[in-house]
Motif scaffolding. Structure first.
Motif, PDB file in Angstrom:
ATOM      1  N   VAL A  18      76.897 -14.596  24.119  1.00  0.00           N
ATOM      2  CA  VAL A  18      75.646 -13.485  24.293  1.00  0.00           C
ATOM      3  C   VAL A  18      75.860 -12.634  22.974  1.00  0.00           C
ATOM      4  O   VAL A  18      76.730 -11.754  23.097  1.00  0.00           O
ATOM      5  CB  VAL A  18      75.793 -12.892  25.413  1.00  0.00           C
ATOM      6  N   GLY A  19      74.917 -12.440  21.918  1.00  0.00           N
ATOM      7  CA  GLY A  19      74.957 -11.737  20.951  1.00  0.00           C
ATOM      8  C   GLY A  19      74.074 -10.382  21.276  1.00  0.00           C
ATOM      9  O   GLY A  19      73.180 -10.392  21.740  1.00  0.00           O
ATOM     10  N   CYS A  20      74.986  -9.258  20.884  1.00  0.00           N
ATOM     11  CA  CYS A  20      74.538  -8.052  21.291  1.00  0.00           C
ATOM     12  C   CYS A  20      73.744  -7.320  20.237  1.00  0.00           C
ATOM     13  O   CYS A  20      73.741  -6.070  20.450  1.00  0.00           O
ATOM     14  CB  CYS A  20      75.626  -7.194  21.920  1.00  0.00           C
ATOM     15  N   MET A  21      73.376  -7.716  19.087  1.00  0.00           N
ATOM     16  CA  MET A  21      72.870  -7.328  17.871  1.00  0.00           C
ATOM     17  C   MET A  21      71.803  -6.453  18.181  1.00  0.00           C
ATOM     18  O   MET A  21      71.484  -5.271  17.777  1.00  0.00           O
ATOM     19  CB  MET A  21      72.713  -8.244  16.849  1.00  0.00           C
ATOM     20  N   ARG A  22      71.011  -6.842  19.289  1.00  0.00           N
ATOM     21  CA  ARG A  22      69.432  -6.079  19.568  1.00  0.00           C
ATOM     22  C   ARG A  22      69.541  -5.317  20.906  1.00  0.00           C
ATOM     23  O   ARG A  22      68.435  -5.253  21.264  1.00  0.00           O
ATOM     24  CB  ARG A  22      68.483  -7.207  19.536  1.00  0.00           C
ATOM     25  N   ILE A  23      70.817  -5.284  21.573  1.00  0.00           N
ATOM     26  CA  ILE A  23      70.788  -4.521  22.925  1.00  0.00           C
ATOM     27  C   ILE A  23      70.067  -3.136  22.846  1.00  0.00           C
ATOM     28  O   ILE A  23      69.732  -2.704  23.781  1.00  0.00           O
ATOM     29  CB  ILE A  23      72.171  -4.726  23.324  1.00  0.00           C
ATOM     30  N   LEU A  26      66.624  -2.384  24.132  1.00  0.00           N
ATOM     31  CA  LEU A  26      66.330  -2.281  25.676  1.00  0.00           C
ATOM     32  C   LEU A  26      66.526  -0.726  25.950  1.00  0.00           C
ATOM     33  O   LEU A  26      67.549  -0.054  25.435  1.00  0.00           O
ATOM     34  CB  LEU A  26      67.354  -3.116  26.441  1.00  0.00           C
ATOM     35  N   ASP A  27      65.819  -0.357  27.049  1.00  0.00           N
ATOM     36  CA  ASP A  27      66.359   0.911  27.535  1.00  0.00           C
ATOM     37  C   ASP A  27      67.415   0.767  28.663  1.00  0.00           C
ATOM     38  O   ASP A  27      67.948  -0.235  28.693  1.00  0.00           O
ATOM     39  CB  ASP A  27      65.112   1.599  28.537  1.00  0.00           C
ATOM     40  N   LYS A  28      67.909   1.729  29.176  1.00  0.00           N
ATOM     41  CA  LYS A  28      69.166   1.784  29.955  1.00  0.00           C
ATOM     42  C   LYS A  28      69.211   0.923  31.098  1.00  0.00           C
ATOM     43  O   LYS A  28      69.926   0.117  31.308  1.00  0.00           O
ATOM     44  CB  LYS A  28      69.475   3.146  30.357  1.00  0.00           C
ATOM     45  N   LYS A  29      67.888   0.740  31.952  1.00  0.00           N
ATOM     46  CA  LYS A  29      67.977  -0.026  32.945  1.00  0.00           C
ATOM     47  C   LYS A  29      67.876  -1.599  32.585  1.00  0.00           C
ATOM     48  O   LYS A  29      68.293  -2.233  33.173  1.00  0.00           O
ATOM     49  CB  LYS A  29      66.646   0.374  33.723  1.00  0.00           C
ATOM     50  N   GLU A  30      66.872  -1.666  31.489  1.00  0.00           N
ATOM     51  CA  GLU A  30      66.918  -3.112  30.979  1.00  0.00           C
ATOM     52  C   GLU A  30      68.194  -3.617  30.516  1.00  0.00           C
ATOM     53  O   GLU A  30      68.593  -4.757  30.737  1.00  0.00           O
ATOM     54  CB  GLU A  30      65.921  -3.148  29.782  1.00  0.00           C
ATOM     55  N   ALA A  31      68.985  -2.739  29.699  1.00  0.00           N
ATOM     56  CA  ALA A  31      70.281  -3.440  29.158  1.00  0.00           C
ATOM     57  C   ALA A  31      71.213  -3.763  30.442  1.00  0.00           C
ATOM     58  O   ALA A  31      71.981  -4.774  30.366  1.00  0.00           O
ATOM     59  CB  ALA A  31      70.895  -2.310  28.314  1.00  0.00           C
ATOM     60  N   GLU A  32      71.182  -2.827  31.445  1.00  0.00           N
ATOM     61  CA  GLU A  32      72.046  -3.037  32.738  1.00  0.00           C
ATOM     62  C   GLU A  32      71.585  -4.242  33.312  1.00  0.00           C
ATOM     63  O   GLU A  32      72.596  -5.168  33.754  1.00  0.00           O
ATOM     64  CB  GLU A  32      71.892  -1.954  33.592  1.00  0.00           C
ATOM     65  N   PHE A  61      76.115  -1.202  25.259  1.00  0.00           N
ATOM     66  CA  PHE A  61      76.950  -2.505  26.248  1.00  0.00           C
ATOM     67  C   PHE A  61      77.792  -1.930  26.836  1.00  0.00           C
ATOM     68  O   PHE A  61      77.989  -2.319  28.271  1.00  0.00           O
ATOM     69  CB  PHE A  61      77.355  -3.429  24.944  1.00  0.00           C
ATOM     70  N   ALA A  62      78.818  -1.008  26.458  1.00  0.00           N
ATOM     71  CA  ALA A  62      79.748  -0.454  27.639  1.00  0.00           C
ATOM     72  C   ALA A  62      79.194   0.303  28.695  1.00  0.00           C
ATOM     73  O   ALA A  62      79.568   0.301  29.605  1.00  0.00           O
ATOM     74  CB  ALA A  62      80.705   0.475  26.730  1.00  0.00           C
ATOM     75  N   GLU A  63      77.883   1.151  28.217  1.00  0.00           N
ATOM     76  CA  GLU A  63      77.460   1.785  29.263  1.00  0.00           C
ATOM     77  C   GLU A  63      76.824   0.753  30.448  1.00  0.00           C
ATOM     78  O   GLU A  63      76.677   0.879  31.598  1.00  0.00           O
ATOM     79  CB  GLU A  63      76.435   2.780  28.958  1.00  0.00           C
ATOM     80  N   ALA A  64      76.008  -0.188  29.756  1.00  0.00           N
ATOM     81  CA  ALA A  64      75.147  -1.114  30.491  1.00  0.00           C
ATOM     82  C   ALA A  64      76.131  -1.874  31.697  1.00  0.00           C
ATOM     83  O   ALA A  64      75.726  -2.212  32.468  1.00  0.00           O
ATOM     84  CB  ALA A  64      74.443  -1.958  29.577  1.00  0.00           C
ATOM     85  N   ILE A  65      77.252  -2.118  31.155  1.00  0.00           N
ATOM     86  CA  ILE A  65      78.040  -3.064  31.904  1.00  0.00           C
ATOM     87  C   ILE A  65      78.957  -2.368  32.627  1.00  0.00           C
ATOM     88  O   ILE A  65      79.753  -2.716  33.587  1.00  0.00           O
ATOM     89  CB  ILE A  65      78.942  -3.870  30.976  1.00  0.00           C
ATOM     90  N   HIS A  66      78.997  -0.779  32.625  1.00  0.00           N
ATOM     91  CA  HIS A  66      79.928  -0.040  33.289  1.00  0.00           C
ATOM     92  C   HIS A  66      81.232  -0.374  33.172  1.00  0.00           C
ATOM     93  O   HIS A  66      82.066  -0.771  34.174  1.00  0.00           O
ATOM     94  CB  HIS A  66      79.544  -0.026  34.894  1.00  0.00           C
ATOM     95  N   MET A  67      81.586  -0.424  32.057  1.00  0.00           N
ATOM     96  CA  MET A  67      82.951  -0.920  31.744  1.00  0.00           C
ATOM     97  C   MET A  67      84.013   0.021  32.384  1.00  0.00           C
ATOM     98  O   MET A  67      84.285   1.383  32.580  1.00  0.00           O
ATOM     99  CB  MET A  67      83.163  -0.583  30.120  1.00  0.00           C
ATOM    100  N   ASN A  68      84.971  -0.897  32.857  1.00  0.00           N
ATOM    101  CA  ASN A  68      86.431  -0.143  33.439  1.00  0.00           C
ATOM    102  C   ASN A  68      86.989  -1.481  33.653  1.00  0.00           C
ATOM    103  O   ASN A  68      86.945  -2.452  33.091  1.00  0.00           O
ATOM    104  CB  ASN A  68      86.004   0.317  35.188  1.00  0.00           C
ATOM    105  N   ALA A  69      88.386  -1.035  34.075  1.00  0.00           N
ATOM    106  CA  ALA A  69      89.468  -1.983  33.957  1.00  0.00           C
ATOM    107  C   ALA A  69      89.082  -3.178  34.652  1.00  0.00           C
ATOM    108  O   ALA A  69      89.489  -4.497  34.242  1.00  0.00           O
ATOM    109  CB  ALA A  69      90.719  -1.389  34.617  1.00  0.00           C
ATOM    110  N   ASP A  70      88.309  -3.324  35.890  1.00  0.00           N
ATOM    111  CA  ASP A  70      88.041  -4.411  36.670  1.00  0.00           C
ATOM    112  C   ASP A  70      87.311  -5.319  35.905  1.00  0.00           C
ATOM    113  O   ASP A  70      87.089  -6.489  35.898  1.00  0.00           O
ATOM    114  CB  ASP A  70      87.698  -3.990  38.117  1.00  0.00           C
TER     115      ASP A  70
END
Length: 305
Positions: A18-23, A26-32, A61-70
């Motif tokens: 999944v290439g993220c060049m155009r993420i 998207l707005d926040k909700k769309e990205a999530e 991306f990090a915000e959209a995926i809710h990045m954490n250790a899990d």
């Protein structure tokens, strides 16, 4: 989704990236929602670069995926560095700084794969080797690769770099397939015989380097997509005919064409449309016949001697 080994590594990856060049479009909700859809489809390999959105794409991306250790344990992250405004830079200093910035934006401690983005003719491979050693020993990067490089450029790096090059990201699509067509036209007096990349397809196969085709739907250099394009009537007719046979979309067949090649490529999909993403992923279940593969190749105007 079907998986494969990345290069000579033990890393198991999905056959579609999944290439993220155009993420950042998207707005926040769309990205999530998009990221969650990808994960639900087994598409957990995400491709980034430090220049995408001037770094904003990694942050989004990090915000959209809710990045954490899990979450981090469940995904595979790849990023690229080396392109700067008006220049390319493979210096030790720039590589190290770029990775630190990528990690900060992605909110993670490590990258699964780091690619050197576009060849830097001023590269001092000893510096690259030092940078890779530092990144590996610090646990910041686990695997290394390149992008848009020919065999001699890779061999120059490998003379000094001890880590195996596991991937090479290259422009490749049905209509942009010179790395394939030149192999058919060896010693022929036509344009298709021109070897523009030093035999990179065969080189990567020989050295267990995974080719990651970028812009798999584009013709020219970002001139547009060939699917449903009136400039390519014969190609679209053939793709649509085969798509109907398999009860899938033309998007699926375009990716299945790349996956059919025994080089075991991993296309990088740049769409932010969830339906198209799902169509791309369906290609992992399609195995085109030899006849179908060649019919598509010829319908694109490619020459067989």
């Amino acid at each position: 989704m079907r998986t494969m080994k990345l290069g000579a590594s033990s890393l198991e990856v999905p056959v579609v990236s999944v290439g993220c060049m155009r993420i950042n479009s998207l707005d926040k909700k769309e990205a999530e929602h998009f990221v969650q859809t990808a994960l639900e489809q087994g598409a957990n390999f995400f491709d980034h670069a430090d220049i995408y959105g001037a770094g904003s794409c990694e942050e989004i991306f990090a915000e959209a995926i809710h990045m954490n250790a899990d979450v981090r344990e469940k995904i595979i992250l790849q990023s690229k560095c080396g392109i700067r405004k008006g220049m390319f830079d493979f210096s030790k200093e720039h590589i190290l700084e770029s990775v630190d910035n990528c990690l900060k934006r992605l909110n993670t401690d490590y990258l699964d794969i780091l690619l050197l983005h576009r060849p830097d003719t001023l590269v001092e491979p000893e510096e690259v080797a030092e940078a890779f050693d530092i990144l590996e020993s610090a646990g910041k990067v686990r695997h290394f690769g390149v992008s848009n490089q020919n065999p001699m450029q890779i061999q120059l790096l490998q003379k000094f770099v001890k880590q195996p090059i596991v991937a090479n990201q290259l422009q490749l699509s049905i209509t942009n397939s010179t790395m394939i067509s030149s192999g058919f036209n060896v010693n022929m007096e036509n344009d298709a015989a021109v070897n523009r990349d030093g035999g990179i397809l065969e080189f990567c196969r020989l050295h267990d380097i995974t080719i990651q085709p970028w812009s798999p739907f584009q013709y020219g250099f970002f001139e547009g997509v060939f699917l449903d394009n009136e400039k390519f009537p014969e190609l679209n007719q053939k793709i649509n005919e085969i798509a109907e046979k398999y009860s899938v979309s033309n998007t699926t067949i375009a990716i299945a064409w790349l996956l059919r090649h025994p080089a075991k490529m991993q296309p990088v999909i740049g769409t932010m449309n969830e339906t198209r993403l799902k169509d791309c992923i369906k290609a992992s279940d399609i195995h085109l016949s030899r006849q179908e593969w060649y019919d598509i190749f010829r319908a694109a105007g490619n020459i067989l001697p």
